[in-house]
Design a protein around this motif. Sequence first.
Motif, PDB file in Angstrom:
ATOM      1  N   PRO A  48       0.829  -1.211   0.000  1.00 48.67           N
ATOM      2  CA  PRO A  48       0.000   0.000   0.000  1.00 48.67           C
ATOM      3  C   PRO A  48       0.858   1.254   0.000  1.00 48.67           C
ATOM      4  O   PRO A  48       1.887   1.317   0.658  1.00 48.67           O
ATOM      5  N   GLY A  49       0.439   2.230  -0.778  1.00 42.20           N
ATOM      6  CA  GLY A  49       1.180   3.482  -0.866  1.00 42.20           C
ATOM      7  C   GLY A  49       2.154   3.530  -2.027  1.00 42.20           C
ATOM      8  O   GLY A  49       2.594   4.602  -2.420  1.00 42.20           O
ATOM      9  N   SER A  50       2.506   2.373  -2.576  1.00 42.68           N
ATOM     10  CA  SER A  50       3.398   2.342  -3.727  1.00 42.68           C
ATOM     11  C   SER A  50       2.641   2.816  -4.964  1.00 42.68           C
ATOM     12  O   SER A  50       1.440   2.577  -5.100  1.00 42.68           O
ATOM     13  N   LYS A  51       3.325   3.485  -5.887  1.00 48.11           N
ATOM     14  CA  LYS A  51       2.635   3.963  -7.080  1.00 48.11           C
ATOM     15  C   LYS A  51       2.259   2.832  -8.042  1.00 48.11           C
ATOM     16  O   LYS A  51       1.447   3.034  -8.929  1.00 48.11           O
ATOM     17  N   VAL A  52       2.806   1.623  -7.844  1.00 46.48           N
ATOM     18  CA  VAL A  52       2.428   0.485  -8.695  1.00 46.48           C
ATOM     19  C   VAL A  52       1.455  -0.458  -7.986  1.00 46.48           C
ATOM     20  O   VAL A  52       1.084  -1.499  -8.511  1.00 46.48           O
ATOM     21  N   TYR A  53       1.027  -0.095  -6.788  1.00 44.49           N
ATOM     22  CA  TYR A  53       0.065  -0.887  -6.021  1.00 44.49           C
ATOM     23  C   TYR A  53      -1.271  -0.904  -6.754  1.00 44.49           C
ATOM     24  O   TYR A  53      -1.755   0.129  -7.195  1.00 44.49           O
ATOM     25  N   GLY A  54      -1.857  -2.075  -6.911  1.00 42.67           N
ATOM     26  CA  GLY A  54      -3.129  -2.184  -7.616  1.00 42.67           C
ATOM     27  C   GLY A  54      -3.768  -3.543  -7.400  1.00 42.67           C
ATOM     28  O   GLY A  54      -3.450  -4.250  -6.434  1.00 42.67           O
ATOM     29  N   VAL A  55      -4.653  -3.928  -8.302  1.00 39.55           N
ATOM     30  CA  VAL A  55      -5.392  -5.185  -8.174  1.00 39.55           C
ATOM     31  C   VAL A  55      -4.469  -6.392  -8.002  1.00 39.55           C
ATOM     32  O   VAL A  55      -4.679  -7.208  -7.097  1.00 39.55           O
ATOM     33  N   PRO A  56      -3.414  -6.558  -8.834  1.00 42.32           N
ATOM     34  CA  PRO A  56      -2.538  -7.713  -8.618  1.00 42.32           C
ATOM     35  C   PRO A  56      -1.899  -7.715  -7.224  1.00 42.32           C
ATOM     36  O   PRO A  56      -1.783  -8.761  -6.588  1.00 42.32           O
ATOM     37  N   SER A  57      -1.521  -6.546  -6.737  1.00 43.68           N
ATOM     38  CA  SER A  57      -0.913  -6.429  -5.407  1.00 43.68           C
ATOM     39  C   SER A  57      -1.886  -6.861  -4.317  1.00 43.68           C
ATOM     40  O   SER A  57      -1.528  -7.623  -3.408  1.00 43.68           O
ATOM     41  N   VAL A  58      -3.110  -6.383  -4.413  1.00 44.19           N
ATOM     42  CA  VAL A  58      -4.122  -6.679  -3.400  1.00 44.19           C
ATOM     43  C   VAL A  58      -4.471  -8.156  -3.409  1.00 44.19           C
ATOM     44  O   VAL A  58      -4.515  -8.800  -2.354  1.00 44.19           O
ATOM     45  N   LYS A  59      -4.725  -8.717  -4.600  1.00 47.31           N
ATOM     46  CA  LYS A  59      -5.091 -10.134  -4.678  1.00 47.31           C
ATOM     47  C   LYS A  59      -3.981 -11.024  -4.129  1.00 47.31           C
ATOM     48  O   LYS A  59      -4.236 -11.974  -3.390  1.00 47.31           O
ATOM     49  N   MET A  60      -2.743 -10.738  -4.499  1.00 50.13           N
ATOM     50  CA  MET A  60      -1.637 -11.566  -4.034  1.00 50.13           C
ATOM     51  C   MET A  60      -1.479 -11.442  -2.519  1.00 50.13           C
ATOM     52  O   MET A  60      -1.319 -12.440  -1.823  1.00 50.13           O
ATOM     53  N   ALA A  61      -1.548 -10.236  -1.997  1.00 48.82           N
ATOM     54  CA  ALA A  61      -1.364 -10.026  -0.556  1.00 48.82           C
ATOM     55  C   ALA A  61      -2.488 -10.684   0.250  1.00 48.82           C
ATOM     56  O   ALA A  61      -2.260 -11.116   1.380  1.00 48.82           O
ATOM     57  N   TRP A  62      -3.665 -10.782  -0.325  1.00 51.54           N
ATOM     58  CA  TRP A  62      -4.790 -11.390   0.389  1.00 51.54           C
ATOM     59  C   TRP A  62      -4.580 -12.886   0.611  1.00 51.54           C
ATOM     60  O   TRP A  62      -4.927 -13.420   1.643  1.00 51.54           O
ATOM     61  N   TYR A  63      -3.995 -13.557  -0.391  1.00 50.20           N
ATOM     62  CA  TYR A  63      -3.875 -15.013  -0.344  1.00 50.20           C
ATOM     63  C   TYR A  63      -2.464 -15.546  -0.122  1.00 50.20           C
ATOM     64  O   TYR A  63      -2.292 -16.701   0.242  1.00 50.20           O
ATOM     65  N   ALA A  64      -1.453 -14.738  -0.409  1.00 43.72           N
ATOM     66  CA  ALA A  64      -0.087 -15.261  -0.388  1.00 43.72           C
ATOM     67  C   ALA A  64       0.903 -14.145  -0.088  1.00 43.72           C
ATOM     68  O   ALA A  64       0.538 -12.985   0.006  1.00 43.72           O
ATOM     69  N   GLU A  65       2.149 -14.530   0.007  1.00 43.26           N
ATOM     70  CA  GLU A  65       3.228 -13.561   0.197  1.00 43.26           C
ATOM     71  C   GLU A  65       4.098 -13.566  -1.048  1.00 43.26           C
ATOM     72  O   GLU A  65       4.624 -14.608  -1.444  1.00 43.26           O
ATOM     73  N   ALA A  66       4.216 -12.425  -1.697  1.00 36.87           N
ATOM     74  CA  ALA A  66       5.044 -12.310  -2.900  1.00 36.87           C
ATOM     75  C   ALA A  66       6.377 -11.680  -2.527  1.00 36.87           C
ATOM     76  O   ALA A  66       6.421 -10.665  -1.831  1.00 36.87           O
ATOM     77  N   THR A  67       7.453 -12.285  -2.987  1.00 37.52           N
ATOM     78  CA  THR A  67       8.794 -11.786  -2.695  1.00 37.52           C
ATOM     79  C   THR A  67       9.626 -11.774  -3.966  1.00 37.52           C
ATOM     80  O   THR A  67       9.699 -12.780  -4.665  1.00 37.52           O
ATOM     81  N   ARG A  68      10.237 -10.641  -4.249  1.00 34.86           N
ATOM     82  CA  ARG A  68      11.191 -10.571  -5.355  1.00 34.86           C
ATOM     83  C   ARG A  68      12.541 -11.019  -4.815  1.00 34.86           C
ATOM     84  O   ARG A  68      12.992 -10.543  -3.783  1.00 34.86           O
ATOM     85  N   VAL A  69      13.188 -11.934  -5.515  1.00 39.55           N
ATOM     86  CA  VAL A  69      14.461 -12.450  -5.017  1.00 39.55           C
ATOM     87  C   VAL A  69      15.660 -11.996  -5.839  1.00 39.55           C
ATOM     88  O   VAL A  69      16.788 -12.229  -5.437  1.00 39.55           O
TER      89      VAL A  69
END
Length: 77
Positions: A48-69
């Motif tokens: 939240p608060g990121s300028k690229v935050y949107g539907v994909p961000s919300v859906k992923m955060a609701w069900y899982a943890e996304a991490t860039r490696v």
Amino acid sequence: GQPFVLTGNYPYNISSQIFFKMLEYKDLIPCCTGMIQKEVAERIAAGPGSKVYGVPSVKMAWYAEATRVGTVPPKVF
């Protein structure tokens, strides 16, 4: 109906749809890894608060943890 790990090198134009479909089967997919375009990864992992935050961000955060490696430099393609 058996659990499985989803992994791949996802094309830019359908990567979001692949992740949305993965979330539909979240009970069967304990782990998902993949190589996706940097902008898609940023969108999926954005908070939240990121300028690229949107539907994909919300859906992923609701069900899982996304991490860039990491980031793969263009010269390796």
